[in-house]
Design a protein around this motif. Structure first.
Motif, PDB file in Angstrom:
ATOM      1  N   ASN A  43       0.819  -1.217   0.000  1.00  0.00           N
ATOM      2  CA  ASN A  43       0.000   0.000   0.000  1.00  0.00           C
ATOM      3  C   ASN A  43       0.852   1.265   0.000  1.00  0.00           C
ATOM      4  O   ASN A  43       0.510   2.260  -0.657  1.00  0.00           O
ATOM      5  N   LYS A  44       1.956   1.241   0.718  1.00  0.00           N
ATOM      6  CA  LYS A  44       2.844   2.410   0.732  1.00  0.00           C
ATOM      7  C   LYS A  44       3.367   2.706  -0.661  1.00  0.00           C
ATOM      8  O   LYS A  44       3.485   3.873  -1.071  1.00  0.00           O
ATOM      9  N   ALA A  45       3.682   1.646  -1.413  1.00  0.00           N
ATOM     10  CA  ALA A  45       4.202   1.836  -2.767  1.00  0.00           C
ATOM     11  C   ALA A  45       3.104   2.259  -3.742  1.00  0.00           C
ATOM     12  O   ALA A  45       3.288   3.183  -4.545  1.00  0.00           O
ATOM     13  N   THR A  46       1.941   1.600  -3.660  1.00  0.00           N
ATOM     14  CA  THR A  46       0.901   1.909  -4.641  1.00  0.00           C
ATOM     15  C   THR A  46       0.234   3.264  -4.386  1.00  0.00           C
ATOM     16  O   THR A  46      -0.337   3.847  -5.311  1.00  0.00           O
ATOM     17  N   ARG A  47       0.329   3.779  -3.163  1.00  0.00           N
ATOM     18  CA  ARG A  47      -0.202   5.131  -2.916  1.00  0.00           C
ATOM     19  C   ARG A  47       0.555   6.168  -3.740  1.00  0.00           C
ATOM     20  O   ARG A  47       0.009   7.234  -4.059  1.00  0.00           O
ATOM     21  N   LYS A  48       1.796   5.868  -4.063  1.00  0.00           N
ATOM     22  CA  LYS A  48       2.584   6.767  -4.904  1.00  0.00           C
ATOM     23  C   LYS A  48       2.463   6.408  -6.385  1.00  0.00           C
ATOM     24  O   LYS A  48       2.448   7.278  -7.246  1.00  0.00           O
ATOM     25  N   LEU A  49       2.350   5.100  -6.656  1.00  0.00           N
ATOM     26  CA  LEU A  49       2.294   4.644  -8.048  1.00  0.00           C
ATOM     27  C   LEU A  49       0.965   4.946  -8.715  1.00  0.00           C
ATOM     28  O   LEU A  49       0.937   5.504  -9.831  1.00  0.00           O
ATOM     29  N   PHE A  50      -0.151   4.588  -8.081  1.00  0.00           N
ATOM     30  CA  PHE A  50      -1.445   4.655  -8.750  1.00  0.00           C
ATOM     31  C   PHE A  50      -1.882   6.065  -9.143  1.00  0.00           C
ATOM     32  O   PHE A  50      -2.523   6.235 -10.191  1.00  0.00           O
ATOM     33  N   PRO A  51      -1.568   7.114  -8.365  1.00  0.00           N
ATOM     34  CA  PRO A  51      -1.925   8.453  -8.846  1.00  0.00           C
ATOM     35  C   PRO A  51      -1.192   8.848 -10.133  1.00  0.00           C
ATOM     36  O   PRO A  51      -1.660   9.711 -10.876  1.00  0.00           O
ATOM     37  N   VAL A  52      -0.075   8.200 -10.394  1.00  0.00           N
ATOM     38  CA  VAL A  52       0.720   8.490 -11.596  1.00  0.00           C
ATOM     39  C   VAL A  52       0.382   7.530 -12.730  1.00  0.00           C
ATOM     40  O   VAL A  52       0.272   7.928 -13.889  1.00  0.00           O
ATOM     41  N   ALA A  53       0.195   6.253 -12.385  1.00  0.00           N
ATOM     42  CA  ALA A  53      -0.064   5.235 -13.406  1.00  0.00           C
ATOM     43  C   ALA A  53      -0.931   4.139 -12.820  1.00  0.00           C
ATOM     44  O   ALA A  53      -0.468   3.340 -12.008  1.00  0.00           O
ATOM     45  N   ASN A  54      -2.197   4.093 -13.235  1.00  0.00           N
ATOM     46  CA  ASN A  54      -3.101   3.064 -12.715  1.00  0.00           C
ATOM     47  C   ASN A  54      -3.871   2.359 -13.833  1.00  0.00           C
ATOM     48  O   ASN A  54      -4.948   1.806 -13.616  1.00  0.00           O
TER      49      ASN A  54
ATOM     50  N   ILE B  95       1.255   2.378 -17.173  1.00  0.00           N
ATOM     51  CA  ILE B  95       2.425   1.692 -16.634  1.00  0.00           C
ATOM     52  C   ILE B  95       3.409   1.343 -17.746  1.00  0.00           C
ATOM     53  O   ILE B  95       4.624   1.459 -17.583  1.00  0.00           O
ATOM     54  N   LEU B  96       2.890   0.962 -18.904  1.00  0.00           N
ATOM     55  CA  LEU B  96       3.776   0.732 -20.041  1.00  0.00           C
ATOM     56  C   LEU B  96       4.524   2.013 -20.407  1.00  0.00           C
ATOM     57  O   LEU B  96       5.707   1.981 -20.768  1.00  0.00           O
ATOM     58  N   ALA B  97       3.842   3.139 -20.304  1.00  0.00           N
ATOM     59  CA  ALA B  97       4.487   4.421 -20.607  1.00  0.00           C
ATOM     60  C   ALA B  97       5.583   4.757 -19.599  1.00  0.00           C
ATOM     61  O   ALA B  97       6.576   5.409 -19.954  1.00  0.00           O
ATOM     62  N   LEU B  98       5.402   4.306 -18.361  1.00  0.00           N
ATOM     63  CA  LEU B  98       6.442   4.516 -17.350  1.00  0.00           C
ATOM     64  C   LEU B  98       7.733   3.798 -17.731  1.00  0.00           C
ATOM     65  O   LEU B  98       8.831   4.289 -17.480  1.00  0.00           O
ATOM     66  N   GLY B  99       7.566   2.602 -18.298  1.00  0.00           N
ATOM     67  CA  GLY B  99       8.721   1.766 -18.582  1.00  0.00           C
ATOM     68  C   GLY B  99       9.114   0.965 -17.351  1.00  0.00           C
ATOM     69  O   GLY B  99       8.754   1.305 -16.217  1.00  0.00           O
TER      70      GLY B  99
ATOM     71  N   LYS C  42      10.037   0.449 -11.461  1.00  0.00           N
ATOM     72  CA  LYS C  42      10.889  -0.002 -10.351  1.00  0.00           C
ATOM     73  C   LYS C  42      11.113   1.098  -9.315  1.00  0.00           C
ATOM     74  O   LYS C  42      11.242   0.814  -8.125  1.00  0.00           O
ATOM     75  N   ARG C  43      11.147   2.323  -9.762  1.00  0.00           N
ATOM     76  CA  ARG C  43      11.383   3.421  -8.814  1.00  0.00           C
ATOM     77  C   ARG C  43      10.241   3.524  -7.797  1.00  0.00           C
ATOM     78  O   ARG C  43      10.454   3.959  -6.663  1.00  0.00           O
ATOM     79  N   TYR C  44       9.040   3.115  -8.195  1.00  0.00           N
ATOM     80  CA  TYR C  44       7.890   3.181  -7.290  1.00  0.00           C
ATOM     81  C   TYR C  44       7.783   1.959  -6.389  1.00  0.00           C
ATOM     82  O   TYR C  44       7.210   2.043  -5.298  1.00  0.00           O
TER      83      TYR C  44
ATOM     84  N   ASN D 149       7.266  -8.789 -14.516  1.00  0.00           N
ATOM     85  CA  ASN D 149       5.979  -9.461 -14.705  1.00  0.00           C
ATOM     86  C   ASN D 149       4.845  -8.478 -14.929  1.00  0.00           C
ATOM     87  O   ASN D 149       3.976  -8.701 -15.778  1.00  0.00           O
ATOM     88  N   VAL D 150       4.814  -7.409 -14.150  1.00  0.00           N
ATOM     89  CA  VAL D 150       3.751  -6.412 -14.313  1.00  0.00           C
ATOM     90  C   VAL D 150       3.803  -5.788 -15.702  1.00  0.00           C
ATOM     91  O   VAL D 150       2.768  -5.618 -16.362  1.00  0.00           O
ATOM     92  N   MET D 151       4.992  -5.471 -16.171  1.00  0.00           N
ATOM     93  CA  MET D 151       5.127  -4.886 -17.514  1.00  0.00           C
ATOM     94  C   MET D 151       4.630  -5.864 -18.578  1.00  0.00           C
ATOM     95  O   MET D 151       3.901  -5.475 -19.512  1.00  0.00           O
ATOM     96  N   ALA D 152       5.022  -7.136 -18.453  1.00  0.00           N
ATOM     97  CA  ALA D 152       4.606  -8.136 -19.435  1.00  0.00           C
ATOM     98  C   ALA D 152       3.094  -8.351 -19.390  1.00  0.00           C
ATOM     99  O   ALA D 152       2.438  -8.501 -20.436  1.00  0.00           O
ATOM    100  N   ALA D 153       2.527  -8.343 -18.175  1.00  0.00           N
ATOM    101  CA  ALA D 153       1.084  -8.495 -18.049  1.00  0.00           C
ATOM    102  C   ALA D 153       0.356  -7.307 -18.662  1.00  0.00           C
ATOM    103  O   ALA D 153      -0.673  -7.470 -19.338  1.00  0.00           O
ATOM    104  N   CYS D 154       0.878  -6.119 -18.458  1.00  0.00           N
ATOM    105  CA  CYS D 154       0.263  -4.915 -19.027  1.00  0.00           C
ATOM    106  C   CYS D 154       0.260  -4.979 -20.550  1.00  0.00           C
ATOM    107  O   CYS D 154      -0.716  -4.581 -21.201  1.00  0.00           O
ATOM    108  N   ARG D 155       1.339  -5.466 -21.139  1.00  0.00           N
ATOM    109  CA  ARG D 155       1.413  -5.582 -22.591  1.00  0.00           C
ATOM    110  C   ARG D 155       0.330  -6.524 -23.101  1.00  0.00           C
ATOM    111  O   ARG D 155      -0.347  -6.241 -24.098  1.00  0.00           O
TER     112      ARG D 155
END
Length: 213
Positions: free
Chosen positions: A48-59, A64-68, A73-75, A88-94
């Motif tokens: 939750n600590k990580a996704t609170r920062k990630l999801f407002p930027v890429a959800n 997420i593909l645009a993030l690269g 990884k930075r999030y 895995n997340v990148m491959a799933a998003c594709r």
């Protein structure tokens, strides 16, 4: 354990928590899919600590593909196994973008075909995001099912199959949430809090912890 005791266990768990849900924070099926994927061998608090920062930027898969991969990884770098999880997340998003127009599929087969998504993750998404009465067996449920005698089994799949077969239909939708929370906060691995347990008289665990003096 007979059917009457099983039903009473879930009746009591429902009484103290009528509307249980995951402790992972999400607002869409895709956010839940990502959060559950990240939660393997990690705590919900850490995810939750990580996704609170990630999801407002890429959800979305597209965002997420645009993030690269490096951007993702930075999030999530505070989460265990983040390198493999990012891949895995990148491959799933594709796959989600290419095959499902960015939407999360609603079948077990399609979910389990996504990188990083196993049976447990698929069950969580099907149950929590799409309202299907699946049973996602994690370490807490495996422990509680064996310790209490509710659904003993030597493997996760054996426990899942036994729970699927024996849980009364009226409790099945919320059953795995009740069992996870019970295992996380009461029937803990090292020292279960038996004195405060609402199902202690129904539980078959022989080494129940005593009340404090």
């Amino acid at each position: 354990m007979n059917a009457t005791k099983r039903a009473e266990i879930f009746r009591r768990l429902r009484e103290i928590n009528p509307n249980p849900t995951t402790e992972l924070e999400y607002t869409t099926p895709f956010e839940l899919l990502v959060a559950v994927t990240l939660s393997a061998q990690a705590t919900d608090i850490g995810v939750n600590k990580a996704t609170r920062k990630l999801f407002p930027v890429a959800n979305t898969p597209q965002a997420i593909l645009a993030l690269g991969e490096d951007g993702l990884k930075r999030y999530i770098s505070t989460i265990g196994l983040y390198n493999a999880k990012a891949k895995n997340v990148m491959a799933a998003c594709r796959i989600l973008v290419d095959r499902y127009d960015g939407e999360v599929p609603t079948t077990r087969e399609a979910l389990e075909a996504l990188p990083g998504v196993g049976r447990k993750t698929a069950n969580v998404v099907l149950n929590t995001a799409f309202g299907q009465p699946t049973i996602a067996v994690d370490t807490h449920i495996f422990r509680v099912s064996n310790r209490t005698g509710l659904a003993p089994g030597k493997t996760v799949r054996a426990v899942e199959d036994k729970l699927e077969k024996t849980i009364p239909a009226e409790f099945k939708q919320d059953a795995h949430h009740w069992l996870i929370l019970h295992g996380r906060y009461v029937c803990k691995a090292r020292k279960p809090d038996c004195p405060s347990c609402v199902i202690r008289d129904l539980c078959q665990y022989r080494q129940k912890t005593p009340a404090a003096d």
